[in-house]
Design a protein around this motif. Structure first.
Motif, PDB file in Angstrom:
ATOM      1  N   ASN A 142       0.880  -1.100   0.092  1.00 14.27           N
ATOM      2  CA  ASN A 142      -0.009   0.212  -0.014  1.00 14.27           C
ATOM      3  C   ASN A 142       1.028   1.204   0.062  1.00 14.27           C
ATOM      4  O   ASN A 142       0.561   2.337   0.680  1.00 14.27           O
ATOM      5  CB  ASN A 142      -0.741   0.087   1.041  1.00 14.27           C
ATOM      6  N   GLY A 143       1.919   1.272  -0.901  1.00 12.37           N
ATOM      7  CA  GLY A 143       2.937   2.226  -1.053  1.00 12.37           C
ATOM      8  C   GLY A 143       3.681   2.738   0.221  1.00 12.37           C
ATOM      9  O   GLY A 143       4.810   3.428   0.258  1.00 12.37           O
ATOM     10  N   LYS A 144       3.763   1.926   1.380  1.00 12.67           N
ATOM     11  CA  LYS A 144       4.842   1.750   2.167  1.00 12.67           C
ATOM     12  C   LYS A 144       5.821   0.655   2.303  1.00 12.67           C
ATOM     13  O   LYS A 144       5.510  -0.298   2.138  1.00 12.67           O
ATOM     14  CB  LYS A 144       3.999   1.701   3.654  1.00 12.67           C
ATOM     15  N   GLU A 145       7.181   0.979   2.721  1.00  9.62           N
ATOM     16  CA  GLU A 145       8.128   0.131   2.592  1.00  9.62           C
ATOM     17  C   GLU A 145       8.304  -0.788   3.628  1.00  9.62           C
ATOM     18  O   GLU A 145       8.208  -0.059   4.909  1.00  9.62           O
ATOM     19  CB  GLU A 145       9.569   0.856   2.291  1.00  9.62           C
ATOM     20  N   TYR A 146       8.610  -2.025   3.294  1.00  5.36           N
ATOM     21  CA  TYR A 146       8.640  -2.993   4.574  1.00  5.36           C
ATOM     22  C   TYR A 146       9.811  -3.964   4.203  1.00  5.36           C
ATOM     23  O   TYR A 146      10.007  -4.155   3.010  1.00  5.36           O
ATOM     24  CB  TYR A 146       7.311  -3.849   4.610  1.00  5.36           C
ATOM     25  N   GLN A 147      10.542  -4.391   5.114  1.00 11.18           N
ATOM     26  CA  GLN A 147      11.621  -5.192   5.082  1.00 11.18           C
ATOM     27  C   GLN A 147      11.329  -6.471   5.765  1.00 11.18           C
ATOM     28  O   GLN A 147      10.749  -6.523   6.943  1.00 11.18           O
ATOM     29  CB  GLN A 147      12.802  -4.872   5.525  1.00 11.18           C
ATOM     30  N   GLN A 148      11.722  -7.703   5.272  1.00 11.92           N
ATOM     31  CA  GLN A 148      11.646  -8.965   5.895  1.00 11.92           C
ATOM     32  C   GLN A 148      12.786  -9.746   5.586  1.00 11.92           C
ATOM     33  O   GLN A 148      13.145 -10.128   4.872  1.00 11.92           O
ATOM     34  CB  GLN A 148      10.234  -9.720   5.207  1.00 11.92           C
ATOM     35  N   LYS A 149      13.512 -10.081   6.819  1.00 18.38           N
ATOM     36  CA  LYS A 149      14.593 -10.976   7.012  1.00 18.38           C
ATOM     37  C   LYS A 149      14.183 -12.376   6.521  1.00 18.38           C
ATOM     38  O   LYS A 149      13.246 -12.981   7.135  1.00 18.38           O
ATOM     39  CB  LYS A 149      15.310 -10.835   8.404  1.00 18.38           C
ATOM     40  N   ILE A 150      14.917 -13.140   5.796  1.00 24.82           N
ATOM     41  CA  ILE A 150      14.819 -14.447   5.681  1.00 24.82           C
ATOM     42  C   ILE A 150      16.018 -15.107   5.722  1.00 24.82           C
ATOM     43  O   ILE A 150      17.209 -14.830   5.702  1.00 24.82           O
ATOM     44  CB  ILE A 150      14.249 -14.629   4.049  1.00 24.82           C
ATOM     45  N   SER A 151      15.926 -16.396   6.176  1.00 21.28           N
ATOM     46  CA  SER A 151      17.019 -17.253   6.309  1.00 21.28           C
ATOM     47  C   SER A 151      17.077 -18.459   5.394  1.00 21.28           C
ATOM     48  O   SER A 151      15.972 -18.808   4.675  1.00 21.28           O
ATOM     49  CB  SER A 151      16.924 -17.848   7.745  1.00 21.28           C
TER      50      SER A 151
END
Length: 142
Positions: free
Chosen positions: A116-125
């Motif tokens: 929705n136009g907002k930046e998110y980060q997701q760490k993956i392993s």
């Protein structure tokens, strides 16, 4: 002494870890100055909702945009410094420089999404390594 870490970038689970697989392979051209790099792959088991867009990956200090292959397959191509020509560089010869100071394990990455136009980060392993690609040298020209 107390330490509080505040992140400007929200962390949220955008894609469940059982809904994708991530892998990478390193490569080196078979000719001197032909380049080297890392190809990072993300394969989804189902399409992302229309409100979510996968933007880039942070892997081994490099931050690179994804190229969408289709709705389930994404690839990011990192050019590394090894086997690059030292002559006058043009756009095709410039390698990706490490830009991100995140400390990650060798098999970890961070996916960057827009929701929705907002930046998110997701760490993956558990990013899996595929066998490296070693391209053969070019045939001699007579």
């Amino acid at each position: 002494m107390s330490v509080t870490l505040i992140s400007c970038k929200p962390t949220e689970i955008i894609v469940q870890e059982n809904n994708f697989s991530a892998s990478y392979e390193t490569w080196v051209a078979g000719v001197r100055g032909g380049g080297s790099g890392i190809n990072f792959y993300l394969e989804l088991k189902s399409e992302l909702p229309s409100t979510i867009e996968l933007k880039k990956v942070i892997f081994r200090g490099y931050e690179v945009s994804f190229e969408k292959q289709d709705n389930l397959h994404f690839q990011a191509m990192i050019k590394t410094a090894a086997n690059q020509q030292n002559e006058q560089l043009n756009d095709l010869q410039i390698y990706t420089s490490p830009k991100n100071a995140l400390t990650l394990a060798e098999d970890e990455a961070v996916l960057v999404f827009l929701k929705n136009g907002k930046e998110y980060q997701q760490k993956i392993s558990n990013v899996k390594e595929k066998p490296g690609l070693e391209y053969p040298s070019a045939r001699p020209k007579f």
